[in-house]
Motif scaffolding. Sequence first.
Motif, PDB file in Angstrom:
ATOM      1  N   TYR A   1      -9.633  22.159  -6.011  1.00  0.00           N
ATOM      2  CA  TYR A   1     -10.557  22.992  -6.780  1.00  0.00           C
ATOM      3  C   TYR A   1     -11.983  22.584  -6.442  1.00  0.00           C
ATOM      4  CZ  TYR A   1      -6.321  23.843  -9.404  1.00  0.00           C
ATOM      5  OH  TYR A   1      -5.036  24.162  -9.743  1.00  0.00           O
ATOM      6  N   GLN A   2     -12.852  23.552  -6.341  1.00  0.00           N
ATOM      7  CA  GLN A   2     -14.240  23.264  -6.000  1.00  0.00           C
ATOM      8  C   GLN A   2     -15.056  23.089  -7.277  1.00  0.00           C
ATOM      9  OE1 GLN A   2     -15.602  26.267  -3.266  1.00  0.00           O
ATOM     10  NE2 GLN A   2     -13.935  25.882  -1.827  1.00  0.00           N
ATOM     11  N   LEU A   3     -15.732  21.941  -7.337  1.00  0.00           N
ATOM     12  CA  LEU A   3     -16.531  21.619  -8.520  1.00  0.00           C
ATOM     13  C   LEU A   3     -18.017  21.743  -8.188  1.00  0.00           C
ATOM     14  CD1 LEU A   3     -14.709  18.420  -9.837  1.00  0.00           C
ATOM     15  CD2 LEU A   3     -14.528  20.728 -10.724  1.00  0.00           C
ATOM     16  N   ARG A   4     -18.712  22.553  -8.921  1.00  0.00           N
ATOM     17  CA  ARG A   4     -20.150  22.706  -8.722  1.00  0.00           C
ATOM     18  C   ARG A   4     -20.864  21.390  -9.044  1.00  0.00           C
ATOM     19  NH1 ARG A   4     -23.800  26.795  -8.272  1.00  0.00           N
ATOM     20  NH2 ARG A   4     -25.853  26.476  -9.181  1.00  0.00           N
ATOM     21  N   GLY A   5     -21.730  20.965  -8.150  1.00  0.00           N
ATOM     22  CA  GLY A   5     -22.467  19.731  -8.370  1.00  0.00           C
ATOM     23  C   GLY A   5     -21.795  18.504  -7.784  1.00  0.00           C
ATOM     24  N   VAL A   6     -20.609  18.679  -7.172  1.00  0.00           N
ATOM     25  CA  VAL A   6     -19.883  17.565  -6.552  1.00  0.00           C
ATOM     26  C   VAL A   6     -19.763  17.832  -5.055  1.00  0.00           C
ATOM     27  CG1 VAL A   6     -17.715  16.275  -6.467  1.00  0.00           C
ATOM     28  CG2 VAL A   6     -18.575  17.120  -8.664  1.00  0.00           C
ATOM     29  N   ASN A   7     -20.160  16.865  -4.224  1.00  0.00           N
ATOM     30  CA  ASN A   7     -19.997  16.985  -2.770  1.00  0.00           C
ATOM     31  C   ASN A   7     -18.568  16.602  -2.411  1.00  0.00           C
ATOM     32  OD1 ASN A   7     -22.892  17.421  -1.696  1.00  0.00           O
ATOM     33  ND2 ASN A   7     -23.102  15.744  -3.160  1.00  0.00           N
ATOM     34  N   GLN A   8     -17.804  17.572  -1.908  1.00  0.00           N
ATOM     35  CA  GLN A   8     -16.386  17.345  -1.646  1.00  0.00           C
ATOM     36  C   GLN A   8     -16.085  17.388  -0.147  1.00  0.00           C
ATOM     37  OE1 GLN A   8     -15.628  20.456  -4.860  1.00  0.00           O
ATOM     38  NE2 GLN A   8     -13.717  19.289  -4.981  1.00  0.00           N
ATOM     39  N   MET A   9     -15.370  16.367   0.330  1.00  0.00           N
ATOM     40  CA  MET A   9     -14.969  16.278   1.735  1.00  0.00           C
ATOM     41  C   MET A   9     -13.464  16.464   1.847  1.00  0.00           C
ATOM     42  SD  MET A   9     -16.845  13.225   3.813  1.00  0.00           S
ATOM     43  CE  MET A   9     -16.627  11.981   2.562  1.00  0.00           C
ATOM     44  N   GLN A  10     -13.044  17.124   2.918  1.00  0.00           N
ATOM     45  CA  GLN A  10     -11.618  17.327   3.179  1.00  0.00           C
ATOM     46  C   GLN A  10     -11.164  16.344   4.260  1.00  0.00           C
ATOM     47  OE1 GLN A  10      -8.974  19.798   2.283  1.00  0.00           O
ATOM     48  NE2 GLN A  10      -7.885  18.280   3.487  1.00  0.00           N
TER      49      GLN A  10
END
Length: 569
Positions: A356-365
């Motif tokens: 899930y994509q969270l606004r305000g969080v930098n997410q790496m795969q």
Amino acid sequence: MVRKSDIRIGELLIDAGIITAAELEAGLREQKKSGDLICTVLVKLGLAPEDKIFELLSRHLDIPYVKLKEKKISSDVILKVPAKFASYYKAIPIDFKDNTLVVAMADPLDARTLDDIRLLLNLEVRAVLASETDIQEAISKYYGLGAATLEKMIDQKPQEQLRMAEDKTEDLEVLAEDASIVKFVNQIFTQAIKDRATDVHFEPYEDELRIRFRVDGLLYNINIPETIKYFHLVIVSRIKIMAELNIAERRLPQDGRIKIKVGDVELDLRISTIPTVYGEAVHVRILSPQFFLELEKIGFLPEDLQVIEAVIKKPHGVIFVTGPTGSGKSTTLYAALAKINSDATKIIAIEDPIEYQLRGVNQMQVNPKIGLSFATGLRHMLRHDPDVMMVGEVRDFETAEIAIRAALTGHLVFSTLHTNDAAGAVTRLLDMGIEQFLVSSSLECLIAQRLVRVICPHCKTLVDAKPENFKQMLKDIQFDPEKVQIYEGKGCPECRFTGYHGRTAIHEILVVTEQIREMILNRLSSQQIKQKAIQQGMRTLRQSGLQKVLMGITTFTEVVRITQQEGTP
């Protein structure tokens, strides 16, 4: 186009006070778009109860109203009408007497349809009234999901043609794009979402293709026609095309993703294929959009919630959520991140996959093909000045060491581990090769989690049970024997007669105190650490579950099933 019969039915409902003129107008507007019968439209819009509509029509038309969910139809009767006819005419046979076939229809006054059925079957036909929703569900139940589509495909694509296509990728690709195959695969996914399934399994065997849905944590076989086995390769190819996988590669596992839209909702499907003795098996994980980003909604008891909210506001340390696959660990981590997410906090996450994509969080795969592992991502995250870091899973020594050292240098780190209970996380880290002093000084909190099924609200009943029967199980729980009320679900169509509908989490929260840090330094066993935590007020998974039994949320049977490895507290 609005049928005259729909207007007449609408006027009857207005006269009976079931709907208003304005509601009929709204229903007719929607009916123009969908083409469904006005009765079906009014029920879907929530403007009128289904039973009231059809009971009124039954009295007015002097035609019996049949509730198909409560009726068992003989297989001999079902065989008299092919699936494609039942699906096309939205009619299902329910009885056969004196050479007369009794057929349930949403519009029993449709003379043209009745004449067509008489001509096709060469039988006398009598219609009874049933809701269109019930008819569609009965067709899937008795003929199998997508039976009409499969019958059509068998007619158009003989078995010989399908066998010849197995060795030709080009032919398979053409067949996989066929409208009927596309429709059938879509029907499977739509039904899975309707049934609240989290996973769909396509499993080939020597003489069958089995499809199973996982609902509320348990697997259920889906009723599908036997002829589906002839379309195994084509169905797999269709799913591969949707996921942009290589349909010619059948010897190696492959992973992909599909985005689909059901109604107004966009869904993300994770696809995984593996080669088996009888062909490729496919697993589909359905990522639901109904995702709770609030800690208050994922099952924490009020006193546990206070502990968690205090722990996640600490400036540094490691917080692990433990449990088996599918126990909701990621959901808890996301909810915790959402709780502390703010403009003043820098949060970076590395995940596999990003669910899930969270606004305000930098997410790496994570991407092993290019060398982006959890450990590599963690190292680079440290160069981006984070306050909070989230690691999808600690799988090896390297990742564990970097995460722990990051916590010791002033970062708050969230991650997951696969262990049976909270204290087991300590043993797991030590077994990975992490020094005791690093584990002792970095850990702040260990949360073990499981999901238990919730009693179905539609058939929830008070069980006549005496408190003394449960004293052994409830010995560590504070309760008033005079006020104990135990509930169970009787089973109804809404919960597929399981007695359960949905799931909630139970937790074991081990806050690492100074005494427990000493025990870790001295390399004491996880069982000793657990006993100390219990003395300090920790509630075990079993105890957390029993609290929810007393609250009328779940059942004893379910808690025992889920926490069986722990043993009776």
